[in-house]
Design a protein around this motif. Sequence first.
Motif, PDB file in Angstrom:
ATOM      1  N   ASP A   8      31.182   7.032  35.442  1.00  0.00           N
ATOM      2  CA  ASP A   8      29.725   7.158  35.584  1.00  0.00           C
ATOM      3  C   ASP A   8      29.076   5.905  36.172  1.00  0.00           C
ATOM      4  O   ASP A   8      27.924   5.948  36.608  1.00  0.00           O
ATOM      5  N   LEU A   9      29.792   4.802  36.221  1.00  0.00           N
ATOM      6  CA  LEU A   9      29.261   3.566  36.801  1.00  0.00           C
ATOM      7  C   LEU A   9      29.277   3.592  38.327  1.00  0.00           C
ATOM      8  O   LEU A   9      28.700   2.727  38.970  1.00  0.00           O
ATOM      9  N   TYR A  10      29.939   4.586  38.900  1.00  0.00           N
ATOM     10  CA  TYR A  10      30.080   4.689  40.353  1.00  0.00           C
ATOM     11  C   TYR A  10      29.293   5.877  40.878  1.00  0.00           C
ATOM     12  O   TYR A  10      29.029   6.828  40.154  1.00  0.00           O
ATOM     13  N   GLN A  11      28.946   5.807  42.160  1.00  0.00           N
ATOM     14  CA  GLN A  11      28.283   6.919  42.840  1.00  0.00           C
ATOM     15  C   GLN A  11      29.364   7.733  43.544  1.00  0.00           C
ATOM     16  O   GLN A  11      30.203   7.166  44.255  1.00  0.00           O
ATOM     17  N   TRP A  12      29.329   9.037  43.374  1.00  0.00           N
ATOM     18  CA  TRP A  12      30.370   9.924  43.874  1.00  0.00           C
ATOM     19  C   TRP A  12      29.833  10.838  44.959  1.00  0.00           C
ATOM     20  O   TRP A  12      28.722  11.337  44.861  1.00  0.00           O
ATOM     21  N   SER A  13      30.655  11.038  45.975  1.00  0.00           N
ATOM     22  CA  SER A  13      30.338  11.999  47.025  1.00  0.00           C
ATOM     23  C   SER A  13      31.652  12.453  47.652  1.00  0.00           C
ATOM     24  O   SER A  13      32.682  11.788  47.498  1.00  0.00           O
ATOM     25  N   PRO A  14      31.636  13.574  48.361  1.00  0.00           N
ATOM     26  CA  PRO A  14      32.869  14.063  48.972  1.00  0.00           C
ATOM     27  C   PRO A  14      33.432  13.058  49.974  1.00  0.00           C
ATOM     28  O   PRO A  14      32.698  12.436  50.741  1.00  0.00           O
ATOM     29  N   GLY A  15      34.731  12.893  49.943  1.00  0.00           N
ATOM     30  CA  GLY A  15      35.398  11.982  50.858  1.00  0.00           C
ATOM     31  C   GLY A  15      36.898  12.090  50.700  1.00  0.00           C
ATOM     32  O   GLY A  15      37.405  12.915  49.951  1.00  0.00           O
ATOM     33  N   VAL A  16      37.621  11.218  51.401  1.00  0.00           N
ATOM     34  CA  VAL A  16      39.079  11.197  51.350  1.00  0.00           C
ATOM     35  C   VAL A  16      39.520   9.894  50.688  1.00  0.00           C
ATOM     36  O   VAL A  16      39.128   8.807  51.113  1.00  0.00           O
ATOM     37  N   CYS A  17      40.335  10.012  49.647  1.00  0.00           N
ATOM     38  CA  CYS A  17      40.837   8.840  48.929  1.00  0.00           C
ATOM     39  C   CYS A  17      41.802   8.058  49.817  1.00  0.00           C
ATOM     40  O   CYS A  17      42.710   8.646  50.416  1.00  0.00           O
ATOM     41  N   PHE A  18      41.637   6.752  49.866  1.00  0.00           N
ATOM     42  CA  PHE A  18      42.497   5.939  50.721  1.00  0.00           C
ATOM     43  C   PHE A  18      43.945   5.922  50.244  1.00  0.00           C
ATOM     44  O   PHE A  18      44.856   5.693  51.034  1.00  0.00           O
ATOM     45  N   ARG A  19      44.180   6.188  48.968  1.00  0.00           N
ATOM     46  CA  ARG A  19      45.546   6.205  48.435  1.00  0.00           C
ATOM     47  C   ARG A  19      46.158   7.602  48.429  1.00  0.00           C
ATOM     48  O   ARG A  19      47.367   7.735  48.299  1.00  0.00           O
ATOM     49  N   HIS A  20      45.336   8.630  48.532  1.00  0.00           N
ATOM     50  CA  HIS A  20      45.809  10.012  48.468  1.00  0.00           C
ATOM     51  C   HIS A  20      45.175  10.869  49.555  1.00  0.00           C
ATOM     52  O   HIS A  20      44.522  11.867  49.247  1.00  0.00           O
ATOM     53  N   PRO A  21      45.347  10.537  50.810  1.00  0.00           N
ATOM     54  CA  PRO A  21      44.693  11.318  51.861  1.00  0.00           C
ATOM     55  C   PRO A  21      45.161  12.771  51.904  1.00  0.00           C
ATOM     56  O   PRO A  21      44.426  13.642  52.359  1.00  0.00           O
ATOM     57  N   ASP A  22      46.357  13.028  51.371  1.00  0.00           N
ATOM     58  CA  ASP A  22      46.880  14.388  51.369  1.00  0.00           C
ATOM     59  C   ASP A  22      46.102  15.318  50.437  1.00  0.00           C
ATOM     60  O   ASP A  22      46.209  16.540  50.552  1.00  0.00           O
ATOM     61  N   LYS A  23      45.291  14.772  49.535  1.00  0.00           N
ATOM     62  CA  LYS A  23      44.447  15.597  48.666  1.00  0.00           C
ATOM     63  C   LYS A  23      43.300  16.234  49.442  1.00  0.00           C
ATOM     64  O   LYS A  23      42.652  17.145  48.960  1.00  0.00           O
ATOM     65  N   GLY A  24      43.014  15.705  50.628  1.00  0.00           N
ATOM     66  CA  GLY A  24      41.885  16.209  51.414  1.00  0.00           C
ATOM     67  C   GLY A  24      40.570  15.679  50.874  1.00  0.00           C
ATOM     68  O   GLY A  24      40.510  14.608  50.272  1.00  0.00           O
ATOM     69  N   THR A  25      39.520  16.429  51.064  1.00  0.00           N
ATOM     70  CA  THR A  25      38.193  16.010  50.627  1.00  0.00           C
ATOM     71  C   THR A  25      38.025  16.310  49.139  1.00  0.00           C
ATOM     72  O   THR A  25      38.172  17.451  48.710  1.00  0.00           O
ATOM     73  N   VAL A  26      37.750  15.253  48.386  1.00  0.00           N
ATOM     74  CA  VAL A  26      37.550  15.332  46.932  1.00  0.00           C
ATOM     75  C   VAL A  26      36.387  14.416  46.567  1.00  0.00           C
ATOM     76  O   VAL A  26      35.958  13.602  47.384  1.00  0.00           O
ATOM     77  N   PRO A  27      35.865  14.489  45.352  1.00  0.00           N
ATOM     78  CA  PRO A  27      34.845  13.518  44.944  1.00  0.00           C
ATOM     79  C   PRO A  27      35.436  12.099  44.981  1.00  0.00           C
ATOM     80  O   PRO A  27      36.514  11.859  44.424  1.00  0.00           O
ATOM     81  N   THR A  28      34.772  11.199  45.672  1.00  0.00           N
ATOM     82  CA  THR A  28      35.235   9.824  45.802  1.00  0.00           C
ATOM     83  C   THR A  28      34.082   8.848  45.626  1.00  0.00           C
ATOM     84  O   THR A  28      32.924   9.197  45.803  1.00  0.00           O
ATOM     85  N   ALA A  29      34.457   7.620  45.303  1.00  0.00           N
ATOM     86  CA  ALA A  29      33.493   6.518  45.238  1.00  0.00           C
ATOM     87  C   ALA A  29      33.795   5.571  46.386  1.00  0.00           C
ATOM     88  O   ALA A  29      34.960   5.311  46.695  1.00  0.00           O
ATOM     89  N   CYS A  30      32.769   5.050  47.006  1.00  0.00           N
ATOM     90  CA  CYS A  30      32.950   4.072  48.079  1.00  0.00           C
ATOM     91  C   CYS A  30      33.246   2.717  47.445  1.00  0.00           C
ATOM     92  O   CYS A  30      32.487   2.232  46.604  1.00  0.00           O
ATOM     93  N   LEU A  31      34.366   2.127  47.834  1.00  0.00           N
ATOM     94  CA  LEU A  31      34.752   0.823  47.296  1.00  0.00           C
ATOM     95  C   LEU A  31      34.418  -0.314  48.236  1.00  0.00           C
ATOM     96  O   LEU A  31      34.119  -1.417  47.802  1.00  0.00           O
ATOM     97  N   LYS A  32      34.517  -0.064  49.509  1.00  0.00           N
ATOM     98  CA  LYS A  32      34.280  -1.117  50.490  1.00  0.00           C
ATOM     99  C   LYS A  32      33.917  -0.482  51.820  1.00  0.00           C
ATOM    100  O   LYS A  32      34.348   0.615  52.120  1.00  0.00           O
ATOM    101  N   GLU A  33      33.137  -1.183  52.577  1.00  0.00           N
ATOM    102  CA  GLU A  33      32.796  -0.739  53.920  1.00  0.00           C
ATOM    103  C   GLU A  33      33.361  -1.748  54.901  1.00  0.00           C
ATOM    104  O   GLU A  33      33.045  -2.935  54.832  1.00  0.00           O
TER     105      GLU A  33
END
Length: 79
Positions: A8-33
Amino acid sequence: MERQQILDLYQWSPGVCFRHPDKGTVPTACLKELRPRDAGRHEVRACADCVIAMEDIRSEAARRSGSEYEPGHLGECDA
């Protein structure tokens, strides 16, 4: 702190996890730009499992060093 409280400390939106790109689009938090020269911007995003795994690593590192651990500060993304 419980798993959901940490998430809950993070903001979530659809995206691709950098460690699990094979999961496709899932809820993700932005860690770095990243802003490569002449390549626009690229967000490094992580799924809930990865956020918890990285927070566990931070917690353990803080414990070992005698530092205070405060969850919710992975990366530096403002998105």
